[in-house]
Design a protein around this motif. Structure first.
Motif, PDB file in Angstrom:
ATOM      1  N   SER A 225       0.827  -1.137  -0.247  1.00 40.85           N
ATOM      2  CA  SER A 225      -0.079   0.061  -0.129  1.00 40.85           C
ATOM      3  C   SER A 225       0.998   1.211  -0.113  1.00 40.85           C
ATOM      4  O   SER A 225       2.103   0.981   0.191  1.00 40.85           O
ATOM      5  CB  SER A 225      -0.793   0.302   1.315  1.00 40.85           C
ATOM      6  N   PRO A 226       0.328   2.654  -0.294  1.00 44.75           N
ATOM      7  CA  PRO A 226       1.162   3.485  -0.123  1.00 44.75           C
ATOM      8  C   PRO A 226       2.119   3.823   1.096  1.00 44.75           C
ATOM      9  O   PRO A 226       3.187   4.286   1.269  1.00 44.75           O
ATOM     10  CB  PRO A 226       0.328   4.841  -0.360  1.00 44.75           C
ATOM     11  N   GLU A 227       1.361   3.180   2.214  1.00 43.80           N
ATOM     12  CA  GLU A 227       2.239   3.257   3.563  1.00 43.80           C
ATOM     13  C   GLU A 227       2.922   1.972   3.993  1.00 43.80           C
ATOM     14  O   GLU A 227       3.726   2.102   4.811  1.00 43.80           O
ATOM     15  CB  GLU A 227       1.118   3.708   4.721  1.00 43.80           C
ATOM     16  N   ARG A 228       2.729   0.889   3.200  1.00 44.92           N
ATOM     17  CA  ARG A 228       3.447  -0.306   3.563  1.00 44.92           C
ATOM     18  C   ARG A 228       4.103  -0.937   2.560  1.00 44.92           C
ATOM     19  O   ARG A 228       3.770  -1.166   1.523  1.00 44.92           O
ATOM     20  CB  ARG A 228       2.196  -1.321   3.990  1.00 44.92           C
ATOM     21  N   ARG A 229       5.335  -1.438   3.023  1.00 44.56           N
ATOM     22  CA  ARG A 229       6.242  -2.023   2.063  1.00 44.56           C
ATOM     23  C   ARG A 229       6.832  -3.143   2.689  1.00 44.56           C
ATOM     24  O   ARG A 229       7.148  -3.040   3.934  1.00 44.56           O
ATOM     25  CB  ARG A 229       7.622  -1.112   1.361  1.00 44.56           C
TER      26      ARG A 229
ATOM     27  N   ALA B 186       2.174  -8.141  -8.524  1.00 44.55           N
ATOM     28  CA  ALA B 186       3.187  -7.568  -7.505  1.00 44.55           C
ATOM     29  C   ALA B 186       3.730  -6.272  -8.118  1.00 44.55           C
ATOM     30  O   ALA B 186       3.947  -6.083  -9.208  1.00 44.55           O
ATOM     31  CB  ALA B 186       4.210  -8.529  -7.215  1.00 44.55           C
ATOM     32  N   LEU B 187       3.681  -5.298  -7.136  1.00 46.95           N
ATOM     33  CA  LEU B 187       4.488  -4.080  -7.327  1.00 46.95           C
ATOM     34  C   LEU B 187       5.523  -3.940  -6.575  1.00 46.95           C
ATOM     35  O   LEU B 187       5.644  -3.988  -5.489  1.00 46.95           O
ATOM     36  CB  LEU B 187       3.312  -2.842  -7.082  1.00 46.95           C
ATOM     37  N   LEU B 188       6.881  -3.747  -7.254  1.00 49.81           N
ATOM     38  CA  LEU B 188       8.167  -3.701  -6.589  1.00 49.81           C
ATOM     39  C   LEU B 188       8.805  -2.370  -6.789  1.00 49.81           C
ATOM     40  O   LEU B 188       8.702  -1.992  -8.018  1.00 49.81           O
ATOM     41  CB  LEU B 188       8.877  -4.909  -7.260  1.00 49.81           C
TER      42      LEU B 188
END
Length: 136
Positions: free
Chosen positions: A16-20, A95-97
């Protein structure tokens, strides 16, 4: 002569925009397969995941959005630093990396020195085959 250009680095799986989540990865390039780059995720696990796609896609994606379908690549900024985003799609999921732009660009430059753009066919010996066929 076969040449391998590898680079291990940590990518971030963007949830998410806040979580990686950090994901260890290895970028690989082999002159036997001069048009492709190989990215292996979870390199130290029992079941590493490997993706292969066009080197040109990554080279272009460092500078501008490109690709469609299974692999899309584009540059952006995250927390004030340059990153390259890679969106992967498969029947198993998406997946977005996020990769740090500087090490990816440096690794790409190494691959381009080993096999300059436009000379990939020479690595495969494709230029020799028509001459051999015509000589028969």
């Amino acid at each position: 002569m076969r040449t391998v250009v590898e680079r291990e680095l940590e990518l971030n799986l963007v949830l998410s925009p806040e979580r990686r989540i950090p994901v260890p990865a290895r970028l690989g390039y082999v002159t036997d397969d001069p048009y492709a780059v190989h990215v292996t995720f979870h390199v130290d696990s029992a079941h590493p995941v490997r993706w292969t796609f066009a080197r040109d896609l990554l080279v272009e994606g460092v500078f501008r959005p490109c690709g469609r379908g299974d692999v899309r690549v584009w540059p952006t900024k995250a927390e004030g630093r340059g990153v390259v985003l890679v969106a992967l799609s498969s029947p198993d999921g998406d997946a977005l990396l996020e990769a740090p732009a500087a090490p990816v660009s440096a690794w790409l430059e190494r691959t381009l020195r080993v096999v300059p753009p436009g000379s990939e066919g020479e690595q495969l010996g494709l230029d020799d085959e028509p001459a051999e066929l015509l000589a028969r």
